[in-house]
Write a protein that holds these residues in place. Structure first.
Motif, PDB file in Angstrom:
ATOM      1  N   ASN A 163      15.279 -22.509  15.005  1.00  0.00           N
ATOM      2  CA  ASN A 163      14.035 -22.251  15.722  1.00  0.00           C
ATOM      3  C   ASN A 163      13.452 -23.528  16.328  1.00  0.00           C
ATOM      4  N   GLU A 182       8.013 -18.196  17.733  1.00  0.00           N
ATOM      5  CA  GLU A 182       7.510 -17.581  16.520  1.00  0.00           C
ATOM      6  C   GLU A 182       6.071 -17.129  16.748  1.00  0.00           C
ATOM      7  N   LYS A 204       4.652 -23.247  13.509  1.00  0.00           N
ATOM      8  CA  LYS A 204       3.731 -22.223  13.036  1.00  0.00           C
ATOM      9  C   LYS A 204       2.484 -22.882  12.451  1.00  0.00           C
TER      10      LYS A 204
END
Length: 371
Positions: A163, A182, A204
């Motif tokens: 990611n 995300e 995040k």
């Protein structure tokens, strides 16, 4: 994490062909990124809500060539060949080749489509470039897993690294694309206010978020569905030598610090004041640049004033934010959605071009559809 850590060890190109499909959402910044340095590095940190319904679906078909040569690819939008998209993809491939050394060894067919109209005035670069970056990362993952010369540990590709690298690559295609991997809240840009934040990729949001912000709604009012008056590149470049740039960059850092306590406490009134101030500051920077631009339309201002009047009258927590254009993102908590959506349909949709609007909400990032 540095750029060097995204340069792979040599791997043999043992996969002859394949196809992979990813869907990736757009996002809407709450604290805005405006101004960048070399290599798509932001001048200030930003934070965004990941959207759920506005997304790009990209299928990447690849086949091995006999020898490495120039980049070879075709691009299709909604089944129609789009050669005018190729220069942007060419530039993207040139930027990421160091980190994806297989690119010259394969021929690619890039088929992409949006769940929102391409001419809707919603920027598709975030969702589009993130979807493409994820497809390319899936190709690299196949190459690594198929390489018998690598150890079992080396052939495994950690999800977090996958990611991060996808976000890193997407940033080199479109800065805001790094915030689409995300959800539901993503930070991009190094700031002391957020542990683990980075200029290189989105991360995040790591802290507690109050229930008030769960399932937050975003109804996008399409005031102007035409081509953007100012491209993102031109817009960001306006910050060079801008008389208020230094103060703006510091303001973004300060607002992120304030937003931490707002997100934790659930203070919707403070949230509204901050995000609306950010939206208007973004447009103020363009109106005070040289050359200067006014991207809001008369209907944009009418909608904003009607939102303010309705909020004052009802006490409901309706608010707005803006991208670098005329369209209005109407944000509100899910628990108040019935009355607010009724107001939007009855009072605001009339100011949209052809009555067009999109109902969306906070989402949780990209998904792989096929391998």
């Amino acid at each position: 994490m540095t750029e060097q850590q995204f340069i792979p060890k040599a791997y043999s190109n043992t996969v002859e062909s394949g196809k992979v499909t990813w869907e990736s959402p757009s996002n809407i910044a709450l604290v805005k990124y405006w101004g960048k340095k070399k290599d798509q590095i932001p001048e200030n940190p930003s934070i965004s809500f990941t959207l759920n319904n506005c997304k790009t679906i990209t299928t990447l078909t690849f086949s091995k060539k006999e020898n490495a040569s120039d980049f070879e690819f075709d691009v299709f939008l909604e089944g129609e060949k789009k050669d005018d998209f190729k220069p942007k993809i060419q530039t993207f491939f040139e930027r990421v080749e160091l980190y994806l050394p297989f690119l010259r060894y394969y021929k690619f067919k890039i088929e992409t489509k949006n769940t929102f109209p391409h001419s809707s005035g919603i920027a598709s670069s975030a969702s589009g470039m993130s979807a493409l970056a994820l497809c390319l990362m899936s190709v690299e993952k196949q190459l690594i897993q198929a390489d018998a010369a690598l150890s079992t540990v080396e052939r495994s590709l950690d999800e977090n690294y996958f990611n991060q690298k996808a976000s890193f690559l997407a940033r080199l295609g479109s800065g805001s694309a790094c915030r689409s991997m995300e959800g539901d809240l993503i930070i991009w840009g190094q700031t002391d206010a957020i542990e683990g934040s980075s200029d290189l990729f989105g991360v995040k949001y790591p802290y507690q978020v109050h229930e008030n912000f769960k399932g937050y709604q975003d109804t996008i009012l399409l005031v102007d569905k035409g081509e953007k008056l100012v491209s993102s590149t031109v817009g960001h470049n306006l910050m060079y030598n801008h008389p208020y740039a230094k103060n703006r960059f510091q303001q973004a850092h300060d607002n992120l610090e304030k937003l931490k306590s707002i997100l934790e406490s659930g203070d919707l009134n403070a949230f509204i004041a901050l995000i609306e101030g950010e939206a208007l500051t973004l447009h103020a920077m363009m109106m005070t640049s040289m050359p200067y631009f006014i991207l809001m339309k008369p209907n944009t201002l009418t909608i904003i004033n009607k939102i303010w009047e309705f909020r004052q009258k009802t006490g409901l927590h309706i608010s707005f934010t803006l991208d670098a254009g005329a369209n209005v993102h109407v944000l509100y908590p899910k628990k108040e959605s019935f009355k607010i959506l009724e107001f939007i349909k009855n009072e605001l949709v009339a100011y949209c071009q052809n009555g067009h609007y999109i109902c969306d909400q906070i989402g949780f990032g990209a998904k792989q559809l096929t391998m």
